[in-house]
Design an enzyme around this catalytic site. Sequence first.
Site, short mmCIF file in Angstrom:
data_model
loop_
_atom_site.label_atom_id
_atom_site.label_comp_id
_atom_site.label_asym_id
_atom_site.label_seq_id
_atom_site.Cartn_x
_atom_site.Cartn_y
_atom_site.Cartn_z
N TYR A 1 -4.15 -3.49 -2.62
CA TYR A 1 -4.15 -2.26 -3.54
C TYR A 1 -4.59 -2.65 -5.01
O TYR A 1 -4.97 -3.63 -5.36
CB TYR A 1 -2.55 -2.11 -3.38
CG TYR A 1 -1.59 -3.28 -3.89
CD1 TYR A 1 -1.10 -3.34 -5.03
CD2 TYR A 1 -1.39 -4.10 -2.99
CE1 TYR A 1 -0.36 -4.22 -5.57
CE2 TYR A 1 -0.65 -5.34 -3.43
CZ TYR A 1 -0.03 -5.28 -4.75
OH TYR A 1 0.77 -6.46 -5.20
N HIS B 1 9.59 -2.10 -4.68
CA HIS B 1 9.29 -2.60 -6.23
C HIS B 1 8.73 -1.57 -6.99
O HIS B 1 8.01 -0.80 -6.55
CB HIS B 1 8.18 -3.71 -6.22
CG HIS B 1 8.63 -4.95 -5.33
ND1 HIS B 1 7.52 -5.53 -4.44
CD2 HIS B 1 9.74 -5.52 -4.79
CE1 HIS B 1 8.25 -6.37 -3.76
NE2 HIS B 1 9.62 -6.55 -3.91
N LYS C 1 -0.45 2.98 -8.05
CA LYS C 1 -1.17 2.01 -7.11
C LYS C 1 -2.04 2.76 -6.07
O LYS C 1 -1.46 3.96 -5.66
CB LYS C 1 -0.12 1.06 -5.96
CG LYS C 1 0.53 0.28 -7.05
CD LYS C 1 1.58 -0.39 -6.60
CE LYS C 1 2.57 -1.47 -7.21
NZ LYS C 1 3.53 -2.25 -6.51
N ASP D 1 13.76 -9.86 -2.73
CA ASP D 1 14.06 -8.85 -2.12
C ASP D 1 15.47 -8.40 -1.42
O ASP D 1 15.75 -7.26 -1.53
CB ASP D 1 12.97 -8.44 -0.98
CG ASP D 1 11.65 -8.13 -1.96
OD1 ASP D 1 11.60 -8.05 -2.98
OD2 ASP D 1 10.51 -8.18 -1.21
#
Length: 181
Positions: free
Chosen positions: A132, A62, A72, A170
């Site tokens: 994250y 992603h 991130k 996904d």
Amino acid sequence: MTFKETKLEGCYILQPNIFTDKRGYFIESFNQQTFNSLLGLEVNFVQDNESKSSKGVLRGLHYQLGAHAQAKLVRVVKGAVLDVAVDVREGSKTFGQYVAVELTEANKTQLFVPRGFAHGFIVLEDETIFSYKCDNYYNKASEAGIIYNDDDLNIDWQLPSTDFILSDKDIILPKLKDAKL
């Protein structure tokens, strides 16, 4: 904390100092001043996320487009994952290349994934908790991705594909050559 740049410019492996004694351990998992000083640029995280997954769950690959792109800083609180970052920066000398790093509860390793990278992970142990930080807010209209099994990327996910557990979203992601960048 130590920083090591990966083969992908701007993508770093971080190893915090771990202090152990008979009581257990202590780590400073994040320090804004240290992080920015070692990275050599200003990154301001605005959102923290956490997921819990079973072995075989594959999340990704992603990324967010345009003004909503996100950097991130990822780590595992419990369990283990194989974490993958793919360079999707058009014009980059490492465009379409990836790094894969095992992040575990035991090794406390973290990965900094800069803006312009697709990100995903596969869970290697049951009851894994993945955490994250993001430097930009999530925007549904700007979400994009790449299919996990893109032949051009040839990512070794370390588990048999018959064990993968994927979201409906996904499973239908495009290959990198067809992705929105």
